[in-house]
Design an enzyme around this catalytic site. Structure first.
Site, PDB file in Angstrom:
ATOM      1  CB  SER A   1       2.127  -1.815  -5.472  1.00  0.00           C
ATOM      2  OG  SER A   1       0.995  -1.390  -4.744  1.00  0.00           O
TER       3      SER A   1
ATOM      4  CG  LEU B   1      -1.866  -1.209   1.350  1.00  0.00           C
ATOM      5  CD1 LEU B   1      -2.735  -1.064   2.585  1.00  0.00           C
ATOM      6  CD2 LEU B   1      -2.728  -1.382   0.105  1.00  0.00           C
TER       7      LEU B   1
ATOM      8  N   GLY C   1      -8.708   3.661  -7.901  1.00  0.00           N
ATOM      9  CA  GLY C   1      -7.900   4.799  -8.314  1.00  0.00           C
ATOM     10  C   GLY C   1      -7.938   4.996  -9.816  1.00  0.00           C
TER      11      GLY C   1
ATOM     12  CG  MET D   1       2.139   7.808  -5.120  1.00  0.00           C
ATOM     13  SD  MET D   1       1.511   8.092  -3.440  1.00  0.00           S
ATOM     14  CE  MET D   1       2.495   9.520  -2.979  1.00  0.00           C
TER      15      MET D   1
ATOM     16  CG  HIS E   1      -3.279   1.355  -2.206  1.00  0.00           C
ATOM     17  ND1 HIS E   1      -1.930   1.146  -2.419  1.00  0.00           N
ATOM     18  CD2 HIS E   1      -3.920   0.668  -3.183  1.00  0.00           C
ATOM     19  CE1 HIS E   1      -1.773   0.363  -3.459  1.00  0.00           C
ATOM     20  NE2 HIS E   1      -2.955   0.067  -3.958  1.00  0.00           N
TER      21      HIS E   1
END
Length: 283
Positions: free
Chosen positions: A186, A33, A147, A184, A37
């Site tokens: 992961s 995360l 998102g 952003m 998130h």
């Protein structure tokens, strides 16, 4: 915050919450995360009585086994972030819990999945639709949060929700970016330092293309400008740079019409890590 690992546990909790008249917000994730998130979780906490966050690295949506193997898995660190953000229940199922038997059902989203991610990752959206359908059935949310970085995925889930009459609202939040513009993700954790330094070039290329679109230039000119900016960086291996109608995600030809929303979308590899990004503008 409680941690649930069995599908039946989540179903039972959802039934209890529903019977008590509580509204449920779901944030499906694959973990590792980041702030993007957490913004979804905070929004879900503001707008619902109960927040369920799922962390499941879904094997059926990976067409690259190596990508699946290397996807970051940090459940303990993720759990530590979720409670302060307002998560009520963390759902951490195993593959066996989500797929007690091999799934044979297939989805076809028509033109929506024949472009961009769908064209370059065969079967990806079938896997997404399968796991999201399961999560919707298990958690019975009133709202589900996603998102906008995964723009095409959001469009697929909206169509899935409408076509199968899921009684919930799909909520999409703007992409959250690092200070240098990198979306952003992961997967950013896997970038080597030299690749991380050039990764913001993807967002810069989107912005360059967007300026041309909003100035009345053609989609072809915008696509060319963005593609050239990316190609000028030898560390980046581009997969696609597309200029599309943001409503249908079909390629835009010529000049956008007044009021037409346009999405510029990119996918590229840096050091073996695949990144995607997009920018939506209004003409």
């Amino acid at each position: 915050m409680e941690i649930l690992q069995a599908a039946a546990e989540l179903q039972a909790r959802a039934e209890k919450w529903r019977q008590a008249g509580q509204r449920i917000g779901l944030v499906p994730t694959m973990g590792a995360l980041h702030e993007g998130h957490l913004q979804l979780v905070r929004a879900a906490a503001r707008e619902n009585d109960v927040v369920v966050v799922s962390i499941f690295v879904n094997p059926t949506q990976f067409n690259n086994p190596e990508d699946f193997r290397l996807y970051p898995r940090l459940p303990e660190a993720d759990a530590a972030l979720l409670a302060p953000a307002g998560c009520t229940a963390l759902f951490l199922p195993s593959v066996e819990q989500m797929y007690p038997q091999p799934t044979v059902l297939t989805f076809d989203f028509g033109p929506l999945e024949r472009v961009m991610e769908g064209a370059h990752r065969p079967g990806h959206f079938n896997g997404v639709a399968t796991v999201v359908s399961k999560l919707f059935h298990l958690s019975r949310p009133h709202r589900a949060y996603f998102g906008q970085k995964d723009l095409q995925q959001v469009a697929v889930i909206r169509q899935l929700t409408a076509d199968l009459s899921f009684d919930l609202e799909v909520v999409a939040f703007p992409t959250v970016r690092e200070a240098d513009g990198l979306a952003m993700s992961s997967r950013n954790r896997r970038l080597a330092a030299n690749d991380r330094a050039v990764a913001p070039r993807l967002h810069a290329a989107l912005e360059a293309g967007a300026r041309l679109v909003t100035a009345g230039q053609t989609a072809e000119a915008a696509q060319g400008a963005g593609s050239r900016l990316i190609a000028a960086e030898s560390a980046i291996t581009p997969e696609y740079f597309a200029v599309v109608d943001a409503r249908t995600l079909q390629p835009l030809v010529g000049v956008a019409q007044p009021g037409q929303p346009v999405a510029l979308c990119v996918a590229a590899y840096l050091g073996g890590v695949r990144l995607i990004d997009n920018l939506v503008v209004q003409v």
